[in-house]
Design an enzyme around this catalytic site. Sequence first.
Site, short mmCIF file in Angstrom:
data_model
loop_
_atom_site.label_atom_id
_atom_site.label_comp_id
_atom_site.label_asym_id
_atom_site.label_seq_id
_atom_site.Cartn_x
_atom_site.Cartn_y
_atom_site.Cartn_z
CG ASN A 125 -2.27 5.84 0.33
OD1 ASN A 125 -1.13 5.74 0.18
ND2 ASN A 125 -3.12 4.77 0.27
CB SER A 152 -6.19 -2.04 -1.57
OG SER A 152 -5.80 -1.22 -0.70
CB CYS A 153 -9.21 2.47 -0.05
SG CYS A 153 -10.84 2.37 -0.78
CB ILE A 154 -4.63 1.74 2.42
CG1 ILE A 154 -5.62 0.46 3.03
CG2 ILE A 154 -5.03 2.89 3.31
CD1 ILE A 154 -5.90 0.36 4.35
#
Lengths: 160, 102
Positions: A31, B100-102
Amino acid sequence: MSQDNGEVRKMMIILSKATLENVYAAFVLANGARMEGIEAELFFTFFGLEAVHKKKLEHLHVATVGNPAMHMPTMLGGLPGMEALATHMMKKEMERIDMPDVHEFLDILKASGVKLWACKLAMDMFHYKREDLYDDMDGVLTVGDFYKQGTGAGTHMLFV
Amino acid sequence: MEKTIANTVLKVNEEGYLTDFSQWNQEVGSAIAQEANIGMTARHWEVIAYLQREFKNEVPLSIRRIGKSGVVDIKEFYQLFPMAPLKTASKIAGIPKPVSCI
């Protein structure tokens, strides 16, 4: 043209384990690649297939035995209920940091353009059928097919 | 750092994100979008307006939240801003780079 200037253009991530921490590591990496404009493909092999197995993906656990970062004696980690407890605690923390569950994460990956491949050999070994797996898989591949998917400059492969 | 965008001298950081949101207007946004090779449509601006609302409400942005926003789903978000959508859209919106990483 497609000159390799060291830039990462595509991540080919192989997931071979079904412990929650490994599944999340692979998913976050895939992701995260997409979020940076990098292509990403996931190859689910051996126990990693459980992360896309409809009946199993909601029941993945954190490993409490053989994991020194759990900071508990190995004997204790083997007691009944320990894995469930550690898993429960980890899921609570993940919800707090806005981390989706496995199924929702697969939906996010798919919507983000990540390709999801199941390993043919592992499918045969575990007697899994296509319909046992997450509906939006891109297909079942041999190792050779997967390597071919990674053709091109700037492709990196990761084994989780 | 300073950068001239749409004939205005603006305060930006080393990655080109505006550091003072009050300097933002749609012309500035369009110029930043052009640099990122994005032709803005009404739909793009709807998403940008949503990001700016979230920023003003101090809600941290993530791909997951975007998907649950009811404004745009993840698939369309990637179609509108194909390369690094959250970063690109934030830059156009004049808000800080999301962490953010998501």
